[in-house]
Design an enzyme around this catalytic site. Structure first.
Site, mmCIF file in Angstrom:
data_model
loop_
_atom_site.group_PDB
_atom_site.id
_atom_site.type_symbol
_atom_site.label_atom_id
_atom_site.label_comp_id
_atom_site.label_asym_id
_atom_site.label_seq_id
_atom_site.Cartn_x
_atom_site.Cartn_y
_atom_site.Cartn_z
ATOM 1 N N ASN A 9 0.870 -1.180 0.000
ATOM 2 C CA ASN A 9 0.000 0.000 0.000
ATOM 3 C C ASN A 9 0.903 1.225 0.000
ATOM 4 O O ASN A 9 1.517 1.551 1.016
ATOM 5 C CB ASN A 9 -0.887 -0.038 1.251
ATOM 6 C CG ASN A 9 -1.738 1.206 1.392
ATOM 7 O OD1 ASN A 9 -1.788 2.055 0.497
ATOM 8 N ND2 ASN A 9 -2.405 1.332 2.533
ATOM 9 N N LYS A 11 0.126 4.281 -0.207
ATOM 10 C CA LYS A 11 -0.485 5.480 0.388
ATOM 11 C C LYS A 11 -0.266 6.684 -0.538
ATOM 12 O O LYS A 11 -0.374 6.534 -1.751
ATOM 13 C CB LYS A 11 0.040 5.689 1.813
ATOM 14 C CG LYS A 11 -0.140 4.396 2.648
ATOM 15 C CD LYS A 11 0.047 4.563 4.108
ATOM 16 C CE LYS A 11 -0.156 3.203 4.805
ATOM 17 N NZ LYS A 11 -0.068 3.271 6.236
ATOM 18 N N HIS A 102 -9.395 0.898 4.986
ATOM 19 C CA HIS A 102 -8.124 1.083 5.684
ATOM 20 C C HIS A 102 -8.357 1.968 6.910
ATOM 21 O O HIS A 102 -9.185 2.886 6.868
ATOM 22 C CB HIS A 102 -7.105 1.723 4.739
ATOM 23 C CG HIS A 102 -5.723 1.711 5.302
ATOM 24 N ND1 HIS A 102 -5.306 2.643 6.210
ATOM 25 C CD2 HIS A 102 -4.693 0.860 5.114
ATOM 26 C CE1 HIS A 102 -4.051 2.358 6.562
ATOM 27 N NE2 HIS A 102 -3.657 1.287 5.909
ATOM 28 N N GLU A 104 -6.791 4.382 8.019
ATOM 29 C CA GLU A 104 -6.645 5.818 7.745
ATOM 30 C C GLU A 104 -7.934 6.383 7.138
ATOM 31 O O GLU A 104 -8.284 7.537 7.374
ATOM 32 C CB GLU A 104 -5.424 6.056 6.838
ATOM 33 C CG GLU A 104 -4.133 5.891 7.636
ATOM 34 C CD GLU A 104 -2.951 5.358 6.856
ATOM 35 O OE1 GLU A 104 -2.941 5.441 5.617
ATOM 36 O OE2 GLU A 104 -2.017 4.838 7.508
ATOM 37 N N GLU A 173 -5.010 -5.081 10.552
ATOM 38 C CA GLU A 173 -3.993 -4.050 10.757
ATOM 39 C C GLU A 173 -4.273 -3.322 12.070
ATOM 40 O O GLU A 173 -5.095 -2.399 12.095
ATOM 41 C CB GLU A 173 -4.026 -3.029 9.617
ATOM 42 C CG GLU A 173 -3.714 -3.609 8.258
ATOM 43 C CD GLU A 173 -3.174 -2.539 7.299
ATOM 44 O OE1 GLU A 173 -2.121 -2.788 6.713
ATOM 45 O OE2 GLU A 173 -3.780 -1.471 7.173
ATOM 46 N N GLY A 179 2.811 2.290 10.771
ATOM 47 C CA GLY A 179 3.771 3.381 10.608
ATOM 48 C C GLY A 179 4.472 3.774 11.897
ATOM 49 O O GLY A 179 5.097 4.827 11.965
ATOM 50 N N SER A 215 3.754 -2.135 10.230
ATOM 51 C CA SER A 215 5.206 -2.207 10.408
ATOM 52 C C SER A 215 5.806 -3.557 10.015
ATOM 53 O O SER A 215 6.722 -4.038 10.685
ATOM 54 C CB SER A 215 5.583 -1.832 11.845
ATOM 55 O OG SER A 215 5.177 -0.501 12.119
HETATM 56 P P1 13P Z 1 3.246 0.401 7.670
HETATM 57 O O1 13P Z 1 3.779 -0.892 7.055
HETATM 58 O O2 13P Z 1 3.974 1.608 7.168
HETATM 59 O O3 13P Z 1 3.141 0.298 9.142
HETATM 60 O O4 13P Z 1 1.753 0.580 7.109
HETATM 61 C C1 13P Z 1 0.862 -0.478 7.206
HETATM 62 C C2 13P Z 1 -0.347 -0.145 6.441
HETATM 63 O O5 13P Z 1 -1.099 0.722 6.809
HETATM 64 C C3 13P Z 1 -0.595 -0.903 5.205
HETATM 65 O O6 13P Z 1 -1.881 -0.676 4.719
#
Ligand code: 13P
Length: 253
Positions: A9, A11, A102, A104, A173, A179, A215
């Site tokens: 992903n 982003k 997601h 976010e 997740e 992150g 992560s």
């Molecule tokens: P990170 O791997 O940067 O923690 O992000 C995970 C994520 O949100 C994947 O959709």
């Protein structure tokens, strides 16, 4: 046996020519890694170009080495929804996958369980494979509500999951692991994955792939992917580097 799936992903990174470059590098690496399915999710502005490039590489190789996902869409067919993109438009751009719900989107754009469930259904109706994300916040984990929250999110999409006949990929997740460099221990993740699987309809249980995200890095991927109910990873930061992402693909292989 469920084929492991590693999805990147991106982003809000690599929306232009650099996205096509990154996808080409990932495709070249993925073509050499057996027994793993690989998907990349670029921003909207790079989707069509990435899908086109992947399809050309696929013609040379005789198979498509990676799939292409959108990161989001709006669950209406068409209309006055300024700034939004439909599932059909994503399919027309050459994508076969879409990330839905997601954290976010849930946190920053106020997407509710019901809205996310609707999107899973609309994605399926449009022939897209959804990667349906669930996960608890740090506060919810602290309150001992992890399974309650995650199973509530999964159950909200029960109808769509049934309609997907096992083709919906679920991504667990934990929000606190995204992150942050903190990841769930393999045992903690396995516990949640097993609970999600047990909550699925019997006919979907063995077929549904459940990815872990939060992560995931080259150095922790193997331990996570070694768990019996972890069928792959949804990778954020580490998917922006082709070599590192390749190492995660190899760990899954
Ligand atoms: P990170 O791997 O940067 O923690 O992000 C995970 C994520 O949100 C994947 O959709």
């Amino acid at each position: 046996m469920r084929t492991k799936l590693i999805a990147g992903n991106w982003k809000m990174f690599h929306g232009g020519a650099s996205g096509v470059e990154l996808a080409a590098e990932v495709a070249r690496i993925a073509a050499r890694v057996p027994n793993v399915e690989c998907v990349v999710a670029p921003p909207f502005t790079a989707l069509a170009a990435v899908a086109q490039m992947v399809s050309e590489i696929g013609e040379q190789l005789g198979h498509r080495p990676i799939g292409v996902a959108a990161q989001n869409f709006y669950p209406e067919e068409k209309g006055a929804f300024t700034g939004e993109i439909s599932a059909r438009m994503i399919a027309e751009a050459g994508c076969h996958w879409v990330i839905v719900g997601h954290s976010e989107r849930r946190q920053l754009f106020a997407e509710t369980d019901a809205f996310v469930a609707k999107k899973v259904g609309v994605a399926i109706e449009n022939g897209l494979h959804p990667i349906f994300c669930v996960g608890e916040t740090l506060e919810e984990r602290g309150a001992g509500a992890t399974l309650e929250v995650v199973l509530r999110q999964v159950n909200a999409a029960k109808e769509a999951l049934t309609a997907g006949k096992g083709g919906v990929v679920i991504a667990y997740e934990p929000v606190w692991a995204i992150g942050t460099g903190k990841n769930a221990t393999p045992a903690d993740a396995q516990e949640v994955h097993a609970a999600i699987r047990a909550a699925l309809e019997p006919s979907l249980r063995e077929r549904t792939r459940i990815l872990y995200g939060g992560s995931v890095k080259p150095d922790n991927a193997a331990a996570l992917l070694g768990q019996p109910d972890i069928d792959g990873a949804l990778v954020g930061g580490a998917s922006l580097d082709a070599a590192g992402f390749g190492a995660i693909l190899r760990a899954a292989s």
